[in-house]
Motif scaffolding. Sequence first.
Motif, short mmCIF file in Angstrom:
data_model
loop_
_atom_site.label_atom_id
_atom_site.label_comp_id
_atom_site.label_asym_id
_atom_site.label_seq_id
_atom_site.Cartn_x
_atom_site.Cartn_y
_atom_site.Cartn_z
N ALA A 269 0.84 -1.19 0.00
CA ALA A 269 0.00 0.00 0.00
C ALA A 269 0.88 1.24 0.00
CB ALA A 269 -0.91 0.01 1.23
N VAL A 270 0.58 2.16 -0.91
CA VAL A 270 1.36 3.38 -1.06
C VAL A 270 0.42 4.58 -1.00
CG1 VAL A 270 2.91 4.67 -2.60
CG2 VAL A 270 3.05 2.17 -2.49
N ILE A 271 0.77 5.57 -0.20
CA ILE A 271 0.05 6.83 -0.14
C ILE A 271 1.05 7.95 -0.40
CG2 ILE A 271 -1.24 8.45 1.32
CD1 ILE A 271 -2.38 6.08 2.84
N GLU A 272 0.76 8.75 -1.41
CA GLU A 272 1.62 9.88 -1.77
C GLU A 272 3.09 9.47 -1.91
OE1 GLU A 272 0.88 13.15 0.90
OE2 GLU A 272 -1.25 13.15 0.46
N GLY A 273 3.31 8.32 -2.58
CA GLY A 273 4.65 7.86 -2.85
C GLY A 273 5.36 7.16 -1.70
N ALA B 167 -0.84 5.32 9.19
CA ALA B 167 -1.78 4.92 8.14
C ALA B 167 -3.06 4.32 8.71
CB ALA B 167 -1.12 3.94 7.19
N ARG B 168 -3.08 4.05 9.99
CA ARG B 168 -4.27 3.44 10.60
C ARG B 168 -5.45 4.40 10.57
NH1 ARG B 168 -1.00 0.93 15.65
NH2 ARG B 168 -0.04 -0.77 14.49
N GLY B 169 -6.63 3.82 10.42
CA GLY B 169 -7.86 4.61 10.42
C GLY B 169 -8.16 5.29 9.10
N LYS B 170 -7.42 4.97 8.04
CA LYS B 170 -7.62 5.59 6.73
C LYS B 170 -8.18 4.61 5.70
CE LYS B 170 -4.01 8.97 7.51
NZ LYS B 170 -2.79 9.59 7.03
N GLY B 171 -8.49 3.39 6.13
CA GLY B 171 -9.05 2.40 5.23
C GLY B 171 -8.02 1.54 4.52
N VAL B 172 -6.74 1.80 4.77
CA VAL B 172 -5.68 1.04 4.10
C VAL B 172 -5.70 -0.43 4.53
CG1 VAL B 172 -3.18 0.85 3.76
CG2 VAL B 172 -4.26 3.11 3.88
#
Length: 137
Positions: free
Chosen positions: A27-31, A54-59
Amino acid sequence: MNAWLGNKTPHMVASWFGSPTNFSLVAVIEGEVVGVALLTGAGKLALCYLLPEARGKGVGRALLAKMEEQACAWGVKALQLHSTASGASFFAARGYVDSGKVRSPYGVDTSFFWKQLAAGSGEPVAGRKRFCNCNNL
């Protein structure tokens, strides 16, 4: 923590991700890599980790949903995993049954979780590793 990470050397993790009998996601968010998950062909969720931010963001939910989808495509009837205390409520909230405490081979106390998947949702993959020599799990 060192005991839990004992088998997670760069070489070992690369071999897990490179195995044709495993399915892995990053899983990658903003690179930035924020999570990883790895499913074995035998139906074990071997890795499912997120960075705390990253917790709580649906990842985590997205990673787990994709792992379950892949397991169903392979014809796996149930998933199993070992969770540390920090992940136990996450898996319980997603329908995984806590079957009790077990000690990992690395001396870490974990909770063994499993979840029955939808019946008839896929065909078994030829050459897939199994924990037993049975045809139907």
